[in-house]
Design an enzyme around this catalytic site. Structure first.
Site, PDB file in Angstrom:
ATOM      1  N   SER A   1      12.230  64.138  -5.197  1.00 35.94           N
ATOM      2  CA  SER A   1      10.683  63.389  -6.203  1.00 35.94           C
ATOM      3  C   SER A   1       8.985  64.205  -5.632  1.00 35.94           C
ATOM      4  CB  SER A   1       9.983  62.019  -6.104  1.00 35.94           C
ATOM      5  OG  SER A   1       8.916  61.804  -6.679  1.00 35.94           O
ATOM      6  N   THR A   2       8.587  65.004  -6.444  1.00 38.06           N
ATOM      7  CA  THR A   2       7.400  65.331  -6.311  1.00 38.06           C
ATOM      8  C   THR A   2       6.352  64.813  -5.030  1.00 38.06           C
ATOM      9  OG1 THR A   2       7.627  66.959  -8.081  1.00 38.06           O
ATOM     10  CG2 THR A   2       6.685  67.629  -6.935  1.00 38.06           C
TER      11      THR A   2
ATOM     12  N   HIS B   1      16.471  74.418  -8.106  1.00 37.36           N
ATOM     13  CA  HIS B   1      17.375  75.010  -9.217  1.00 37.36           C
ATOM     14  C   HIS B   1      17.033  76.397  -9.775  1.00 37.36           C
ATOM     15  CE1 HIS B   1      16.303  70.747  -9.806  1.00 37.36           C
ATOM     16  NE2 HIS B   1      16.011  71.192 -11.365  1.00 37.36           N
TER      17      HIS B   1
ATOM     18  N   GLU C   1      18.737  77.973 -14.429  1.00 35.59           N
ATOM     19  CA  GLU C   1      18.031  77.412 -15.340  1.00 35.59           C
ATOM     20  C   GLU C   1      17.836  77.587 -16.572  1.00 35.59           C
ATOM     21  OE1 GLU C   1      15.421  73.719 -14.422  1.00 35.59           O
ATOM     22  OE2 GLU C   1      16.457  72.725 -16.050  1.00 35.59           O
TER      23      GLU C   1
HETATM   24  C1  ZJS Z   1      13.279  69.754 -19.355  1.00 33.22           C
HETATM   25  C2  ZJS Z   1      14.707  69.185 -18.781  1.00 33.22           C
HETATM   26  C3  ZJS Z   1      15.738  69.210 -20.022  1.00 33.22           C
HETATM   27  C4  ZJS Z   1      14.652  69.261 -17.534  1.00 33.22           C
HETATM   28  C5  ZJS Z   1      15.720  69.432 -16.777  1.00 33.22           C
HETATM   29  N1  ZJS Z   1      15.864  70.054 -16.579  1.00 33.22           N
HETATM   30  C6  ZJS Z   1      14.472  69.671 -15.107  1.00 33.22           C
HETATM   31  N2  ZJS Z   1      14.835  71.143 -14.823  1.00 33.22           N
HETATM   32  C7  ZJS Z   1      13.134  71.630 -13.391  1.00 33.22           C
HETATM   33  N3  ZJS Z   1      12.629  70.331 -13.296  1.00 33.22           N
HETATM   34  C8  ZJS Z   1      13.125  69.004 -13.301  1.00 33.22           C
HETATM   35  C9  ZJS Z   1      13.957  68.837 -14.156  1.00 33.22           C
HETATM   36  N4  ZJS Z   1      14.104  67.308 -14.648  1.00 33.22           N
HETATM   37  C10 ZJS Z   1      12.883  67.487 -13.633  1.00 33.22           C
HETATM   38  N5  ZJS Z   1      12.444  67.772 -13.462  1.00 33.22           N
HETATM   39  C11 ZJS Z   1      11.447  67.839 -12.321  1.00 33.22           C
HETATM   40  O1  ZJS Z   1      11.394  66.703 -11.870  1.00 33.22           O
HETATM   41  C12 ZJS Z   1       9.773  65.627 -12.168  1.00 33.22           C
HETATM   42  C13 ZJS Z   1       9.703  64.555 -12.626  1.00 33.22           C
HETATM   43  O2  ZJS Z   1      10.225  63.666 -11.256  1.00 33.22           O
HETATM   44  P1  ZJS Z   1       9.121  63.273  -9.805  1.00 33.22           P
HETATM   45  O3  ZJS Z   1       7.538  63.070 -10.730  1.00 33.22           O
HETATM   46  O4  ZJS Z   1       9.835  64.579  -8.959  1.00 33.22           O
HETATM   47  O5  ZJS Z   1      10.054  62.620  -9.386  1.00 33.22           O
HETATM   48  C14 ZJS Z   1       8.878  66.838 -12.993  1.00 33.22           C
HETATM   49  O6  ZJS Z   1       7.602  67.341 -13.118  1.00 33.22           O
HETATM   50  C15 ZJS Z   1      10.238  68.598 -12.917  1.00 33.22           C
HETATM   51  O7  ZJS Z   1       9.057  68.497 -11.761  1.00 33.22           O
HETATM   52 ZN    ZN Z   2      16.810  69.066 -11.944  1.00 33.35          ZN
END
Ligand code: ZJS
Ligand code: ZN
Length: 356
Positions: free
Chosen positions: A100-101, A202, A205
């Site tokens: 998570s970010t 990543h 992608e």
């Molecule tokens: C758009 C799509 C097909 C998503 C799947 N592929 C992804 N590619 C890159 N970063 C991602 C993806 N899915 C989630 N994230 C990252 O995870 C964050 C959400 O989880 P969190 O707030 O880090 O806890 C997003 O804001 C983004 O920074």
């Molecule tokens: Zn991912």
């Protein structure tokens, strides 16, 4: 037959290595968040992509913005993290690496440090409750936020690497792949690596990122998220593939996410096939189980039905994922014993259930 495989995939002990916390929030938890914040006027249709639906990558990233509005206090993060951990455990996941970010929210007084502390608290709370899952944490760098923020995140992760009793194990690089360039983030990633943080990046992608992928592969990372466009058939190159093979870097593959996000045209065209045929370590993951309305059992089932994997092959796939985790050798060994203990039971239980 399908029913049998479905049941088998649920019973199968699993390892989840690619799960973004805020993308993993279930329908039920979103419901609780919406009730907490009615003034935001957020509806379910804005936080998830249902069966058969497809979205552009841009639209998918909008969804995260909506979820972030719903999850902006310590209390929210604690609830979201404990719910997500319990749900993975209910789905048969025995080892989970959440990522998570860290976010700062001026309105609620949330700081990046409190953000990470709260997730660690959730992990410990689940452990104390006896939830049957080993959870570790990867601190995520959002590539949109540039090199300074990346460096700040790495320093934060270093602090927790030393103080979290082994719970923080590494870094993730994620965020909209079309924004920013990996080369600007290399100093931060290098520093993290030198401090002993594992790297899951990543990579490729989206198409046409050969140069960036090449730079990032030179680090080299400990695991790759997606890697959709690495191989020549997808516009990548043999030299990128060779780097992945030479360093034996496992891939984290997320079928539903890639198909719903339209980077892969259909399940049968997923690059799982390419890497699996090479015998390269490939780990099935969910990415964002809440946003993409899936779970890890379903992802295994998709692999089985799309590529015709037997129960034995599915078992091997889940067992081989143990070698790709970031926790130390002792944890790997414990998980391997666990798998061995469960094997006979699971193969017979799923057969018996169908004979009834
Ligand atoms: C758009 C799509 C097909 C998503 C799947 N592929 C992804 N590619 C890159 N970063 C991602 C993806 N899915 C989630 N994230 C990252 O995870 C964050 C959400 O989880 P969190 O707030 O880090 O806890 C997003 O804001 C983004 O920074
Ligand atoms: Zn991912």
């Amino acid at each position: 037959m399908d029913h049998e495989v479905g049941l088998f995939c649920r019973e199968l002990p699993k390892v989840e290595l690619h799960a973004h916390l805020n993308g993993s929030v279930s329908y039920q938890t979103i419901e609780k968040l919406i009730r907490r914040k009615p003034h935001l006027n957020i509806e379910h249709s804005m936080t998830a992509i249902g069966k058969g639906q497809r979205r552009t990558l841009e639209e998918c990233f909008q969804v995260f913005k909506v979820i972030h509005q719903l999850v902006d206090t310590e209390e929210d993060i604690l609830m979201v993290a404990t719910d997500v951990i319990r749900e993975f455990a209910e789905d048969g996941v025995k080892y989970l690496e959440l990522r998570s970010t860290p976010r700062e929210e001026k309105n609620t007084g949330l700081t990046k440090k409190r953000y990470v502390e709260t997730i660690i608290k959730a992990i410990q709370q689940c452990k104390n409750e006896g939830v049957d899952i080993d959870v570790r944490f990867l601190v995520a760098i959002d590539r949109r936020n540039g090199p300074e923020a990346a460096m700040e995140t790495v320093k934060l992760a270093e602090e927790f690497l030393l103080s979290s009793d082994g719970l923080v194990v590494g870094l993730d690089l994620s965020g909209d792949p079309k924004v920013g360039h990996g080369k600007d983030l290399l100093p931060a990633l290098q520093r993290g690596r030198n401090s002993g943080l594992k790297l899951s990046l990543h990579l490729s992608e989206v198409p046409s990122q050969l140069e960036e992928s090449d730079l990032l592969l030179n680090l080299p990372p400990d695991r790759i998220g997606h890697g959709t466009f690495l191989h020549p058939e997808m516009g990548g190159s043999q030299s990128l593939v060779d780097k992945v093979l030479k360093n034996n870097i496992p891939l984290e593959l997320c079928l539903t996410s890639n198909v719903k996000g339209q980077t892969v045209p259909s399940y049968s065209k997923h690059h799982f096939k390419y890497w699996y045929q090479l015998g390269h370590p490939s780990v099935i993951c969910t990415d964002d189980k809440g946003v993409f309305c899936t779970d890890l059992s379903h992802e295994y089932q998709l692999v089985a039905s799309t590529f015709g994997l037997s129960r034995e092959a599915l078992w091997n796939l889940s067992q081989q994922a143990i070698d790709c985790i970031f926790a130390p050798e002792t944890v790997k060994q414990q998980l391997k014993w666990r798998w061995t203990d469960l094997k006979h039971h699971i193969f017979t239980v799923t057969k018996d259930a169908l004979n009834k």
